[in-house]
Design an enzyme around this catalytic site. Structure first.
Site, short mmCIF file in Angstrom:
data_model
loop_
_atom_site.label_atom_id
_atom_site.label_comp_id
_atom_site.label_asym_id
_atom_site.label_seq_id
_atom_site.Cartn_x
_atom_site.Cartn_y
_atom_site.Cartn_z
N ARG A 68 67.41 29.85 66.32
CA ARG A 68 68.34 30.55 65.42
C ARG A 68 67.66 31.63 64.60
O ARG A 68 68.32 32.58 64.16
CB ARG A 68 69.09 29.54 64.54
CG ARG A 68 70.13 28.74 65.31
CD ARG A 68 70.89 27.80 64.40
NE ARG A 68 70.06 26.75 63.86
CZ ARG A 68 69.82 25.57 64.46
NH1 ARG A 68 70.41 25.30 65.60
NH2 ARG A 68 69.04 24.67 63.91
N GLU A 105 59.73 14.05 62.79
CA GLU A 105 59.96 12.70 62.27
C GLU A 105 59.39 11.65 63.23
O GLU A 105 58.74 10.69 62.81
CB GLU A 105 61.47 12.50 62.08
CG GLU A 105 61.81 11.34 61.18
CD GLU A 105 63.32 11.21 61.02
OE1 GLU A 105 64.07 12.12 61.44
OE2 GLU A 105 63.74 10.17 60.48
#
Ligand code: AMP
Length: 180
Positions: A68, A105
């Protein structure tokens, strides 16, 4: 929510960002920017905010982060009449690359830049849509610094301030249009 530059009226952009709970997995509130992109006036406002901050700073490349970040970085590069450089996920760039690994994560990821994308001493700005934990932007900055680039500014449409991502960016000037 507040914004970094008092001169900017960011209310219309802020209202257009759509929160999507539990995407892509439970517990994540995804910041969907497609309503901003789909509104010509808002999209232009975002590009103008980014470009106005960089005007007169001698930047010769705008570096966008996959994927993006490309949307904004290429439009800003066009507006300023300077080059666009992609920082891509591993395996996407066809020529010789420099790579940087960063933690997710669960596990890790790698971003890459072409070896000749930025010259030593060249002034650049980095752009992405969201600064969250800062891992992605920190890896991109590592690539730019190892190319010898001078990073004038790291710009984001929004910063999730509660995740303290900017602390990972080593003192580089951070310009976020929206801060949550
Ligand atoms: P981070 O490395 O944690 O700073 O994550 C930044 C990257 O992940 C950016 O390229 C964003 O596109 C994406 N990202 C992280 N969190 C979100 C979120 N809550 N909503 C939308 N995109 C996100």
């Amino acid at each position: 929510m507040w914004h970094t530059t008092p001169m900017r009226d960011v209310s219309r952009i802020q209202s257009a960002v759509r929160d999507v709970p539990d995407f892509p997995k439970p517990g994540i509130v995804f910041k969907d920017i497609t309503p901003v992109l789909g509104d010509g006036k808002l999209f232009r406002e975002v590009i103008d905010f980014f470009a106005d901050t960089l005007a007169g700073k001698g930047v010769t490349k705008i570096v966008g982060i996959d994927a993006r970040g490309f949307i904004f970085a290429s439009a800003v590069a066009y507006k300023l009449g300077v080059g666009f450089v992609p920082v891509r996920k591993k395996g996407k760039l066809p020529w010789k690359t420099r790579a940087a690994e960063y933690d997710l994560e669960y596990g890790s990821a790698i971003v890459e830049i072409h070896l000749d994308a930025v010259a030593p001493g060249e002034k650049v700005a980095l752009i992405d849509d969201v600064l969250a934990t800062g891992g992605t932007a920190a890896a991109a900055l590592k690539l730019l610094h190892s190319c010898g680039a001078e990073v004038v500014c790291a710009q984001f449409l929004m910063e999730l301030g509660f995740l303290h991502g900017r602390e990972k960016l080593g003192g580089v000037v951070v310009d976020s249009i929206l801060i949550y």
